[in-house]
Design an enzyme around this catalytic site. Sequence first.
Site, short mmCIF file in Angstrom:
data_model
loop_
_atom_site.label_atom_id
_atom_site.label_comp_id
_atom_site.label_asym_id
_atom_site.label_seq_id
_atom_site.Cartn_x
_atom_site.Cartn_y
_atom_site.Cartn_z
N LYS A 53 0.81 -1.22 0.00
CA LYS A 53 0.00 0.00 0.00
C LYS A 53 0.85 1.28 0.00
O LYS A 53 0.42 2.30 -0.52
CB LYS A 53 -0.96 0.01 1.20
CG LYS A 53 -2.09 -1.01 1.07
CD LYS A 53 -3.09 -0.86 2.20
CE LYS A 53 -4.10 -2.00 2.19
NZ LYS A 53 -5.16 -1.82 3.21
N ASP A 80 -10.36 2.51 2.56
CA ASP A 80 -10.46 1.78 3.84
C ASP A 80 -11.25 2.58 4.89
O ASP A 80 -12.09 2.03 5.60
CB ASP A 80 -9.07 1.48 4.40
CG ASP A 80 -8.37 0.36 3.64
OD1 ASP A 80 -9.07 -0.55 3.13
OD2 ASP A 80 -7.13 0.39 3.54
N GLY A 110 -0.54 2.74 13.74
CA GLY A 110 0.16 2.31 12.52
C GLY A 110 -0.64 2.70 11.29
O GLY A 110 -1.47 3.61 11.32
N ALA A 116 -3.00 1.17 9.65
CA ALA A 116 -4.45 0.94 9.70
C ALA A 116 -5.15 2.09 10.43
O ALA A 116 -6.21 2.55 10.00
CB ALA A 116 -4.74 -0.38 10.40
#
Length: 271
Positions: free
Chosen positions: A66, A102, A129, A131
């Site tokens: 990513k 996301d 992090g 995410a």
Amino acid sequence: MADRYVVIGNPIAHSKSPQIHARFAQQTGEPVAYDRLLAPLDGFEATVRDFIAAGGRGANVTVPFKLEAFTLADRRSARAEAAGAVNTLSFEAGAVIGDNTDGVGLVRDIVLRAGVPLADARVLLLGAGGAARGVILPLLEEAPDEIVIANRTVARAEALIEQFAQPGSRLRAVQFDALAGAFDIVINATSASLSAELPPVPPSVFGAQTFAYDMMYGAGPTVFMQLAAAHGASVRDGLGMLVEQAAEAFFVWRGVLPDTAPVYQWLREQL
Ligand code: ATR
């Protein structure tokens, strides 16, 4: 002839995205063919360029690429810039466009599927992090009362506060052991569940009014969901986020937003 899309990662055999997008294509009648594409760990860009040369129209990008997808993109959406990562690439007239779906996937799963409002909510985000970073902007756009970020390494949480702080936005970083009192929404964005570990969160953050969300999912409740439920919270895993981020990618490519409910149901039955 269908337009070709792929999900690129390493490993990739486990990815559910082809099954999800096949159902979206069937449901909407869009001429979409969607496959898995394994890229060598040192060959992400070459794999993307080959796919573009072969007529590919877009790609989802997953672990561990990513960040490379972010660098590869010629142009990026604001939400991709904020996330610092790209999970959706579109190939248009010689340009590579990077997006990130996301965060909107998480927000839709919480607000629409679970029916839990983020507006005015006190939100605790666990982890700092990739995410966590990927969901902060879409969470802020829902106008929560505050977002508290707790991370083992507090400097990473502070760096996120610095990135996202705006006048009027109530964002703060705390140590796990400084947390006290229940939140409306607790989101686990650490990778701890991957190894069946728990972030060191005090149980007092959960109460009977708390909605606890783990971005991970599996056949049964994660250890985080078990802890939260044991302290009275209602709980949910990240399967819906997976489906919603896919639907938003489909929308980015095709301009049509699929109905995620039947696809979510079907995936749940497969777990
Ligand atoms: P991702 O892209 O999945 O977010 P990452 O960028 O490596 O992966 O971040 C992992 C996150 O999970 C970090 O917030 C990490 O905490 P640190 O920054 O302190 O390393 C957190 N994490 C992973 N395992 C954890 C555990 N067992 N307990 C608490 N936090 C954990």
